[in-house]
Design an enzyme around this catalytic site. Structure first.
Site, short mmCIF file in Angstrom:
data_model
loop_
_atom_site.label_atom_id
_atom_site.label_comp_id
_atom_site.label_asym_id
_atom_site.label_seq_id
_atom_site.Cartn_x
_atom_site.Cartn_y
_atom_site.Cartn_z
N HIS A 61 0.73 -1.23 -0.06
CA HIS A 61 0.00 -0.01 -0.07
C HIS A 61 0.83 1.25 0.09
CE1 HIS A 61 -4.18 1.96 1.35
NE2 HIS A 61 -3.27 2.75 0.90
N HIS A 63 1.69 4.95 -1.99
CA HIS A 63 1.17 6.02 -2.99
C HIS A 63 2.31 6.72 -3.81
CE1 HIS A 63 -3.14 5.95 -1.96
NE2 HIS A 63 -2.69 5.77 -0.79
N ARG A 65 2.59 8.65 -6.41
CA ARG A 65 2.22 9.81 -6.99
C ARG A 65 3.01 10.01 -8.36
NH1 ARG A 65 -1.12 10.48 -3.01
NH2 ARG A 65 -0.46 11.21 -1.13
N ASN A 95 -4.68 6.15 -7.27
CA ASN A 95 -5.33 7.74 -6.99
C ASN A 95 -4.39 8.85 -7.62
OD1 ASN A 95 -3.87 7.27 -4.68
ND2 ASN A 95 -4.98 8.60 -3.69
N HIS A 181 -10.64 0.50 0.25
CA HIS A 181 -10.56 1.69 1.20
C HIS A 181 -11.98 1.62 1.77
CE1 HIS A 181 -9.46 5.65 3.07
NE2 HIS A 181 -10.75 5.39 3.35
N HIS A 237 -5.79 -0.63 5.35
CA HIS A 237 -5.94 0.02 6.95
C HIS A 237 -6.90 -0.15 7.62
CE1 HIS A 237 -8.04 2.51 4.15
NE2 HIS A 237 -6.90 2.93 3.52
N ASP A 310 0.89 2.55 3.58
CA ASP A 310 -0.02 3.63 3.40
C ASP A 310 0.95 4.86 3.05
OD1 ASP A 310 -2.11 4.88 2.17
OD2 ASP A 310 -3.32 4.74 4.01
N HIS A 314 2.47 14.18 0.85
CA HIS A 314 2.14 15.60 0.50
C HIS A 314 3.02 16.89 0.77
CE1 HIS A 314 -1.64 13.93 -0.39
NE2 HIS A 314 -1.78 13.33 0.94
O1 DOR Z 1 -4.55 9.21 4.27
C1 DOR Z 1 -4.64 8.85 3.13
N1 DOR Z 1 -3.99 9.42 1.99
N2 DOR Z 1 -5.83 8.11 2.84
C2 DOR Z 1 -6.28 7.91 1.55
O2 DOR Z 1 -7.07 7.16 1.42
C3 DOR Z 1 -5.56 8.39 0.36
C4 DOR Z 1 -4.32 8.81 0.74
C5 DOR Z 1 -3.57 9.91 -0.26
O3 DOR Z 1 -3.28 9.27 -1.48
O4 DOR Z 1 -3.11 10.78 0.25
ZN ZN Z 2 -3.67 4.84 0.84
ZN ZN Z 3 -7.21 4.51 1.72
#
Ligand code: DOR
Ligand code: ZN
Ligand code: ZN
Length: 446
Positions: A61, A63, A65, A95, A181, A237, A310, A314
């Site tokens: 899990h 991300h 980007r 995403n 999710h 999660h 996860d 950002h």
């Molecule tokens: O905390 C999170 N960040 N939960 C999510 O479901 C999306 C993820 C994100 O892509 O920043």
């Molecule tokens: Zn996530």
């Molecule tokens: Zn999530």
């Protein structure tokens, strides 16, 4: 025969035991595990001086980007962060900008990643708008589908049970897992709307909106659909006591369901969130203590199958937005998972066997990543060397991720990944990235 590399003088976790041995590596694979005297000649030799070798982490899990969100993270910085954390394979969430939800998006994403990644990477896809494209996405090599129930991200209308049922039938036929999710959109919207109307925009309001019942409702809804289609469902999660209980009920019914939780849901509570502020804000949020206790029990007795980071980077600005509803949720956590868990091994809460099961073996089994997850002759040489006695403070300013903050910043941990090998190649050595961009492999579902 002269092999590429011999790692000598190691303690390695093999067949559920820690054994003194050496490992011969050739053409990216573990060729032989045995006594030093039985090792073939090698081009290179590294004396690991009794350090522990574990299978590299498989983080299901993450991300990463890139594409339209490179200002947050890109394939290079994200996989450098993985390598620094002892992670040798990541599964990338869809995403993105654009959302990964077609064969074309996926092909393009793989092409960009190929030149940049330092560790192995497999890809999730969101569901496409047109169910017929699902098969194409699988043929392109998506490892799994992701279904985001908290808001509309992919092409599948998440308000429509019939559409979900049809989509699940298709993936069930294609034998691909779906990671969910689980937070119910309608429940979130209703609560959020009410709070916003009374001008609430603080952390307490966020916690109120992201209730335990929002998680439970989504889990139950999905279990019901899974029951009718025998789809392999993996709950991401899981964060609450009742959410976990609902998953366990599904397991007891014999449904092919699994679940994960994250280090932040295990190690942090709402008290920490209140103290740290929006920097620690995630979705689902961290919970009150009784939930963390339930999650720890789930980890210990095997109901929780996987620990995943996860990792959701950002910018600092995005994390500090004025209104809680505008804060970008998520934390960078690829570099903290393993040290946090090894610290619990030192404290006696977890065993090495627990850790390896949760972060390597089960991820490989559940997402069917062949030849990974175990130190075994013939498997890919994805491994992490750890120094169990290294005590240090987490310093987020040193992260390889572009996101250089952490709710765990300043925590003292014991146990550190000191070398990471991916397909037999040394990628990270004592915090330094020592390999070229593109050293990792794209993992396609076979
Ligand atoms: O905390 C999170 N960040 N939960 C999510 O479901 C999306 C993820 C994100 O892509 O920043
Ligand atoms: Zn996530
Ligand atoms: Zn999530």
């Amino acid at each position: 025969m002269i092999v590429d590399l011999v790692l000598s003088n190691t303690k390695a976790y093999i067949n559920n035991k820690i054994v003194d041995c050496s490992l011969a590596i050739n053409k990216g694979k573990i060729l032989k595990i045995g006594k030093e005297i039985s090792m073939p000649k090698a081009e290179a030799k590294i004396n690991l001086k009794n350090l522990l070798v574990l299978p590299g982490l498989i983080d299901v899990h993450v991300h990463l980007r890139d594409e339209g969100k490179t200002y947050k993270e890109d394939f290079y910085s994200g996989t450098a962060s993985a390598a620094a954390g002892g992670v040798t394979t990541v599964l990338d969430m869809p995403n993105n900008d654009p959302v990964t939800m077609s064969a074309e998006n996926l092909r393009n994403r793989m092409k960009i990643a190929e030149k940049k990644v330092l560790v192995n990477i497999g890809f999730y896809s969101e569901f496409p708008r047109n169910t017929r494209e699902t098969e194409e996405i699988v043929r392109e090599g998506a490892v799994a589908f992701k279904l985001f129930m908290a808001e509309q991200v992919g092409g599948l209308n998440i308000n429509d049970d019939y559409a979900l049922l049809e989509a699940f039938k298709t993936v069930s036929r294609l034998k691909v897992p779906v990671a969910v999710h689980a937070e119910d959109k309608a429940t979130l919207e209703r609560a959020e709307g009410k709070l916003k109307r009374s001008n609430r925009n603080d952390i307490e309001a966020f916690l109120k909106a992201h209730s335990e019942s929002a998680e439970v409702k989504a889990v139950k809804r999905l279990l019901n659909i899974a029951k009718q289609t025998s789809t392999q469902v993996h709950f991401c999660h899981i964060s609450t006591e009742k959410g976990l209980e609902a998953v366990i009920d599904g397991k007891k019914l014999g449904l092919p369901v699994t679940c994960e939780t994250t280090p932040h849901h295990l190690f942090l509570s709402t008290d920490d969130l209140r103290r740290i502020g929006t920097l620690a804000l995630t979705m689902p949020p961290v919970r009150e203590k009784h939930h963390t206790i339930a999650l720890w029990n789930g980890v210990k007795n095997g109901w929780i199958d996987i620990l995943a980071s996860d990792h959701a980077p950002h910018t600092l600005g995005e994390k500090k937005a004025k209104l809680v509803w505008d804060v970008k949720v998520g934390i960078p956590s690829l570099e903290t998972t393993l040290p946090l868990l090894l610290t619990e091994v030192k404290r006696g809460r977890l065993s090495i066997a627990d850790v390896v099961r949760l972060i390597s073996e089960n991820p490989a089994e559940i997402f069917r990543l062949k030849g990974r997850g175990y130190l075994k002759e013939g498997n890919n040489a994805d491994l992490v060397v750890v120094d169990l006695d290294k005590k240090y403070r987490i310093d987020a300013t040193k992260f390889h991720s572009k996101a250089k903050y952490s709710p765990f910043d300043g925590w003292t941990v014991e146990g550190k990944p000191v070398k990471t090998f991916v397909n037999g190649q040394l990628i990270m050595d004592e915090e330094e990235i020592v390999a070229k961009a593109g050293s990792g492999k794209i993992i396609r579902r076979e």
